[in-house]
Design an enzyme around this catalytic site. Structure first.
Site, PDB file in Angstrom:
ATOM      1  N   GLU A  25       5.027   0.643  -7.956  1.00  0.00           N
ATOM      2  CA  GLU A  25       5.326  -0.303  -6.871  1.00  0.00           C
ATOM      3  C   GLU A  25       4.068  -1.067  -6.472  1.00  0.00           C
ATOM      4  O   GLU A  25       4.090  -2.285  -6.290  1.00  0.00           O
ATOM      5  CB  GLU A  25       5.900   0.440  -5.669  1.00  0.00           C
ATOM      6  CG  GLU A  25       6.135  -0.424  -4.438  1.00  0.00           C
ATOM      7  CD  GLU A  25       5.848   0.310  -3.157  1.00  0.00           C
ATOM      8  OE1 GLU A  25       5.048  -0.198  -2.340  1.00  0.00           O
ATOM      9  OE2 GLU A  25       6.407   1.406  -2.963  1.00  0.00           O
ATOM     10  N   HIS A  26       2.941  -0.364  -6.369  1.00  0.00           N
ATOM     11  CA  HIS A  26       1.663  -1.024  -6.077  1.00  0.00           C
ATOM     12  C   HIS A  26       1.302  -2.036  -7.157  1.00  0.00           C
ATOM     13  O   HIS A  26       0.852  -3.146  -6.873  1.00  0.00           O
ATOM     14  CB  HIS A  26       0.546   0.016  -5.992  1.00  0.00           C
ATOM     15  CG  HIS A  26       0.500   0.779  -4.717  1.00  0.00           C
ATOM     16  ND1 HIS A  26      -0.633   0.868  -3.941  1.00  0.00           N
ATOM     17  CD2 HIS A  26       1.441   1.507  -4.066  1.00  0.00           C
ATOM     18  CE1 HIS A  26      -0.391   1.614  -2.885  1.00  0.00           C
ATOM     19  NE2 HIS A  26       0.862   2.023  -2.952  1.00  0.00           N
TER      20      HIS A  26
END
Length: 479
Positions: free
Chosen positions: A91-92
């Site tokens: 996600e990052h």
């Protein structure tokens, strides 16, 4: 966690349960009933692109804004042992660029459009969103489709971001005694279910996580047939569909990998764990395995899951509910705080949680006994029709303000899609919840709270380090 959405269920910080969805939908239903709209509410519509991606559109023209969300039916439960945390790390990395969007440029471009963006990872899903003026919808759809299809980054960029994630773990879990206890609790409760692993990942796994681990998770699960685009706000359905075809429709179709069943075996005895950590107060949490709501077919498990949700509200659904009155008030009170929460639905098994912080001079054992006594009392005596009606009224009153939130409308639709539920799942849930009887509440209170379904976690406070400096959020972290 970086880019995580605000926690919508503060009584259950380690799991994203479904209770908040119920309250948000209750607010919508009640407000529509109490304030008659000028015209019937516009219903959401769902489409399927040729590559298998889902598109859900919900017009709401009360303000010239829109929310654009991309949902993946992939979260920490889709990881494998040894790579816990990879869904969240990925996600990052979705913010780290594509061939046409440099590192860090995505959010800057959204801000330049007059919008804001963020993302969130749970056990069941990963989501990305932008809130923008409705006229800029095409711009953010182009940006999101690009990074969904073309996300790329260097090994060095991954290593830098992994350090940010590890520092988040230290800040949010390792330095947080309650979070440590909750993490250990779920690891003890579940044997086969991947819910036993923390969303942020075990530190040992983060230490050994590689860039190719994240790339493999991306290639495996970030496929059109495992994704849904949700748009809510001041939009025209036909135009949103055209834009979705333009920006997402060309992404090549790929098969969603087969998911192997990981059925949680029946528990056959009470489990207890104790966690030592620097803390000012003790705490105790009781986790009971309970059925999950899976469909609207009317089975016994589904009916019991709804009744358990009502039971949690009877115990802790409003100011002055049973646990607060019985445990935290009066001269002989046993707790400083007490709470209850039921995980209504999810892709994995669900829990009913009871928790409490002992009052000065009281013990965790006394709080545990008092919590169980309140459930036993309902099993023996039931609840009155007046109390049941009050609980349902309180649900409505506590969440009416969410009616005007386009973000919540989009999030409800996304979570319904993740659970493979119909678009009107929340409205149907409300009707089912309103139909729950006092006898059903009494029955589940006597059915699911035995020792064989129970795991108890206790926090044993250790002396605080008076010399240490508090951690600050790591650079690059957004919330």
């Amino acid at each position: 966690m970086k880019h995580n959405a605000p926690d919508l269920n503060p009584r259950n910080l380690t799991r994203l349960g479904a209770a908040w969805l119920v309250w948000a939908t209750l607010s919508t239903a009640s407000a529509q009933a109490s304030v008659a709209p000028a015209s019937p509410p516009v219903q959401a519509q769902q489409f399927m692109l040729a590559n298998g991606m889902s598109l859900i559109v919900k017009p709401d023209r009360r303000a010239p804004t829109a929310v654009h969300m991309l949902w993946l039916r992939a979260g920490s439960m889709d990881e494998v042992d040894g790579s816990s945390g990879v869904a969240h790390v990925l996600e990052h990395m979705l913010f780290k660029g594509t061939p046409s969007v440099p590192v860090g440029e995505f959010s800057r471009r959204v801000a330049a459009l007059g919008g804001r963006d963020n993302a969130f990872t749970s056990q069941d899903y990963t989501g990305y969103y932008q809130q923008i003026p409705a006229a800029r919808l095409a711009d953010v759809m182009a940006l999101e489709a690009d990074r969904f299809a073309n996300n790329q980054w260097s090994d060095e960029e991954f290593k830098k971001e992994l350090e940010v994630v590890k520092e988040e773990r230290r800040l949010r879990t390792d330095d947080n005694p309650r979070a440590l206890m909750n993490e250990a609790l779920h690891a003890a409760v579940f044997v086969a279910s991947p819910y036993r692993r923390p969303i942020v990942g075990w530190m040992s796994d983060l230490e050994s996580l590689t860039p190719d681990d994240a790339r493999a998770f991306y290639q495996r699960w970030y496929v059109p047939a495992n994704a849904a685009v949700v748009v809510a706000g001041d939009v025209e359905v036909a135009e949103v569909r055209r834009l979705a075809e333009k920006y997402y429709g060309h992404i090549p179709a790929r098969a969603v990998p087969e998911r192997k069943p990981r059925v949680e075996p029946a528990q056959t005895g009470l489990k207890r764990i104790a966690i030592k950590a620097p803390a000012e107060q003790a705490m105790v949490t009781l986790a009971f395995k309970v059925p999950s709501f899976q469909s609207f077919k009317g089975g016994q498990d589904e009916s019991d899951a709804l009744a358990l949700t009502v039971l949690s509200a009877v115990l802790d659904g409003y100011s002055g509910a049973r646990l607060e009155r019985a445990l935290t008030q009066g001269a002989d009170r046993v707790a400083d705080s007490a709470g209850a929460d039921n995980g209504l639905w999810g892709r994995g098994p669900q829990l009913f949680l009871l928790s409490g912080v002992p009052a000065p001079g009281k013990t965790a054992e006394q709080v545990e006994a008092a919590l169980r006594a309140q459930v036993a009392r309902i099993a023996a005596e039931g609840v009155s029709e007046a109390e049941l009606a009050r609980v349902k009224t309180q649900w409505v009153a506590s969440a009416v303000y969410k009616l005007d939130s386009v973000f919540n409308q989009a999030r409800e639709l996304g979570t319904s899609w993740v659970q493979d539920q119909p678009l009107d799942a929340h409205e149907r849930l409300i009707e089912r919840l309103r139909a729950v009887t006092a006898e059903q509440v009494r029955a589940v209170a006597g059915k699911y709270f035995g020792d064989d379904q129970l795991t108890v976690a206790r926090l044993l406070p250790q002396p605080l380090d008076k010399t240490g400096k508090p951690r600050t959020a790591p650079a690059g972290s957004r919330h």
